[in-house]
Design an enzyme around this catalytic site. Sequence first.
Site, PDB file in Angstrom:
ATOM      1  N   ILE A 208       0.841  -1.205   0.000  1.00  0.00           N
ATOM      2  CA  ILE A 208       0.000   0.000   0.000  1.00  0.00           C
ATOM      3  C   ILE A 208       0.874   1.252   0.000  1.00  0.00           C
ATOM      4  O   ILE A 208       1.695   1.450   0.897  1.00  0.00           O
ATOM      5  CB  ILE A 208      -0.947   0.032   1.223  1.00  0.00           C
ATOM      6  CG1 ILE A 208      -1.725  -1.288   1.368  1.00  0.00           C
ATOM      7  CG2 ILE A 208      -1.889   1.232   1.133  1.00  0.00           C
ATOM      8  CD1 ILE A 208      -2.680  -1.603   0.249  1.00  0.00           C
ATOM      9  N   LYS A 209       0.661   2.088  -1.022  1.00  0.00           N
ATOM     10  CA  LYS A 209       1.461   3.313  -1.163  1.00  0.00           C
ATOM     11  C   LYS A 209       0.667   4.490  -0.599  1.00  0.00           C
ATOM     12  O   LYS A 209      -0.494   4.710  -0.985  1.00  0.00           O
ATOM     13  CB  LYS A 209       1.766   3.513  -2.651  1.00  0.00           C
ATOM     14  CG  LYS A 209       2.907   4.443  -2.949  1.00  0.00           C
ATOM     15  CD  LYS A 209       3.205   4.331  -4.440  1.00  0.00           C
ATOM     16  CE  LYS A 209       4.264   5.284  -4.898  1.00  0.00           C
ATOM     17  NZ  LYS A 209       4.385   5.270  -6.365  1.00  0.00           N
ATOM     18  N   LEU A 210       1.314   5.215   0.291  1.00  0.00           N
ATOM     19  CA  LEU A 210       0.627   6.287   1.026  1.00  0.00           C
ATOM     20  C   LEU A 210       1.436   7.571   0.944  1.00  0.00           C
ATOM     21  O   LEU A 210       2.682   7.536   0.956  1.00  0.00           O
ATOM     22  CB  LEU A 210       0.518   5.892   2.511  1.00  0.00           C
ATOM     23  CG  LEU A 210      -0.207   4.581   2.794  1.00  0.00           C
ATOM     24  CD1 LEU A 210       0.354   3.934   4.051  1.00  0.00           C
ATOM     25  CD2 LEU A 210      -1.699   4.828   2.924  1.00  0.00           C
TER      26      LEU A 210
END
Length: 196
Positions: A82-84
């Site tokens: 998951i890229k945040l």
Amino acid sequence: MKFFVDTADVDEIRELADTGLLDGVTTNPSLILKSCRNIMEVTKEICGLTDGPVSAEVTAMNYDGMMSEAAVLAEIADNVCIKLPLTMDGLKACKALATQGHQTNVTLCFSATQALMAAKAGATYISPFIGRLDDMGIDGMELIEDIRTIYDNYDYDTQILAASIRTVNHVKDSAIAGADVATIPPSTLKALVKHP
Ligand code: E4P
């Protein structure tokens, strides 16, 4: 050093994965848009092309929205990372997702203190944006060196993922500066072995 390819083009990913030299993939909303495909569908296909992590980015700006999007993205495959964004809400989401056992990539890092915060939030990867710093006349490699020193000082496990790479020299200099991973556009990755 690990190499990720920075694209949502499945043909390019397949070709590079076939070499056995690819360790993962990063995407972002612009790359997904460029692929002209649905994010869920294209991310699922990419996850099947590599055993390595595939970064899929949330677009929400607040914690609740990021967590809802992350839950959907994480269902796509086990190797989704998951890229945040590197904001306070993004770091809060990173901490929560890391606690749940998810891989996370904290993106849009432009300073060493931001990288320190991402490590404290338990990020799997921190993505300093080398090319965009260079665009502003700031030496992106100095940032990688600073993050390397800080992470080594405190034994943080967060991996430095050199991002916004534009040139072969960006890859070389990131390797010298101690980045763990570089995410590289397909054309630059292929240019790493070019003969004059
Ligand atoms: C990687 O994860 C980033 O999405 C990417 O490297 C950004 O690069 P850009 O500055 O070319 O958009």
